[in-house]
Design a protein around this motif. Sequence first.
Motif, mmCIF file in Angstrom:
data_model
loop_
_atom_site.group_PDB
_atom_site.id
_atom_site.type_symbol
_atom_site.label_atom_id
_atom_site.label_comp_id
_atom_site.label_asym_id
_atom_site.label_seq_id
_atom_site.Cartn_x
_atom_site.Cartn_y
_atom_site.Cartn_z
ATOM 1 N N HIS A 114 0.813 -1.227 0.000
ATOM 2 C CA HIS A 114 0.000 0.000 0.000
ATOM 3 C C HIS A 114 0.846 1.277 0.000
ATOM 4 O O HIS A 114 0.316 2.373 0.199
ATOM 5 C CB HIS A 114 -0.966 -0.014 1.188
ATOM 6 N N LYS A 168 -2.131 8.521 6.151
ATOM 7 C CA LYS A 168 -2.319 7.444 5.173
ATOM 8 C C LYS A 168 -2.283 6.085 5.877
ATOM 9 O O LYS A 168 -3.096 5.206 5.609
ATOM 10 C CB LYS A 168 -1.217 7.529 4.100
ATOM 11 N N MET A 224 -5.422 3.447 6.032
ATOM 12 C CA MET A 224 -5.254 2.079 5.526
ATOM 13 C C MET A 224 -5.522 1.045 6.631
ATOM 14 O O MET A 224 -6.092 -0.014 6.374
ATOM 15 C CB MET A 224 -3.836 1.872 4.975
ATOM 16 N N SER A 242 -8.461 -1.716 6.479
ATOM 17 C CA SER A 242 -8.108 -3.141 6.597
ATOM 18 C C SER A 242 -8.880 -3.795 7.733
ATOM 19 O O SER A 242 -9.350 -4.934 7.596
ATOM 20 C CB SER A 242 -6.599 -3.291 6.812
ATOM 21 N N VAL A 285 -12.143 4.675 1.921
ATOM 22 C CA VAL A 285 -10.933 5.115 2.629
ATOM 23 C C VAL A 285 -11.113 6.551 3.089
ATOM 24 O O VAL A 285 -10.744 6.913 4.199
ATOM 25 C CB VAL A 285 -9.671 4.961 1.739
#
Length: 525
Positions: free
Chosen positions: A315, A448, A452, A456, A492
């Motif tokens: 990622h 970020k 993420m 997840s 996101v």
Amino acid sequence: TDAEVSIRKKTFTEVQTERLEQAERTVLIKCPPKLNEKKLLQYLSSHGNINSHFFFENRGIHALIEFSEKDSIASLQDAVGVPSAAEHVVPFKSRLLTFTLKNPVSQAAEETPVHLSPQSHIPVKELIQKLCHADSISSQMYILLNEYQLTEENTKLRFLACSLVRDFTRAYFPDSTVKPFGSSVNTFGKLGCDVDMFLDFHDIRKHATKMKKGPFEMEYQMKRLPSERLATQKILSVIGDCLDNFAPGCVSVQKILNARCPLVKFSHQPTGFQCDLSVSNSIAIKSSELLYIYGCLDSRVRALVFCVRCWARIHGLTNSVPGTWITNFSLTMMVMFFLQKRSPPIIPTLDQLKELADEGDKHVIGGYDCSFVSDLSKIKPTKNTETLDVLLGDFFEYFGNFDFRRNSINLRKGKEVNKPESSPLYIWNPFEQDLNISKNVNQPQLEKFVAMARESAWILQKEDKTQRVINKEPWGLAALLIPFGKSNHSKVKNRMKGIGSETIRSLLDSLKLNNASNLQKAVGK
């Protein structure tokens, strides 16, 4: 296997010493293209008993041969000739040899296929396919660990690379050793990672303390320099030139002597490794040993670290080039901290390991207390029985909601403590307690990471495994190792809600610390 378990229980120093000694009894041979393995081993056995061997591909087939006795190498070298090429050669007889067939045509018929040990991990696409056939997320995580971790063969090759460099350093410093540190030895190394090695003179100092008997104070006359840093720079400069000019297979040598930690970078072609050579960095060695202990205590530790690091790389959260992103070391420390926070804890805090230390474990380096127990049998096994499925989801949940604005990560205490300064991410160096190992990370990169992690955690909570298997879609860990595309982009963004206001708050906090002129600059920006 049982053999692996017995290796795991040795202390860090014991394993290092054993492997360095093995490397001294080892040669690396570039083999002829039409190779008969039996004939090669038969010939080499005439020089002495072979302990172990393996073959690998690196611009041609190579064989690593470990003899039982060091004398066997001298016997073999006596039978080896100097290259008969037209150009001039540097007459240094190393343990890197080239074998060619005397009668290639007649011997070609005797060629036998050899088993080649892989020196790199499988591509991510192939890994994802393998993961989809597993029966649980825990199984997926162990599959990833097995595919990515350093093999026994690759580890032997790393120690051999250090041993070959040591052959050169001993020309100047006969008592010196060259040892690997970092990912090559801390149990968290991935196939293909660089080899960090350091030149060590500590054995010389130990020897000096023994020479106390007799009526005289005795010492060597040595060149004196105004600082240790200058001595390090001069030593590395000469060794760098030596490797560049005389060492077979050492190419692209760069001397980076003005860095905070001066080093020589080079590519070691025979083994295929990118190498960084520095001079004895005792605290870096203690960090390697600490991670070695954590990696040996519980099999879940390494499985979780490897999966989180693989996820981060896919990622774009980590990068092999230095920059403002989270490093693998910082990420590993975050996993360790998370495992210390479980109930009951899976691994002990550094302070708890320090309490178990005996006299021989006490080390103060540069004023920093680096004491902790080295004997693994003194550490009580954890009573925590959580599965890796649970730990992976909870890791993302924990750091997706961590208060990075206020809190820092402290492995010595095993708890969040107030940030001593306003870096977006603050992870205390376990030993140099006044240093932040993640000082390089900026606010956008941290945001970020948080986004993420939240995404997840959400995927692992909400996904329907059965439906995904029916649809032949990646599930579990495999679903996390696919870059989140445009379809996930709005999700996101939603997970990032609340992070923005955090950024504004932290920006205001940092502005308070600055004077009016700095404030003007910030508003201008």
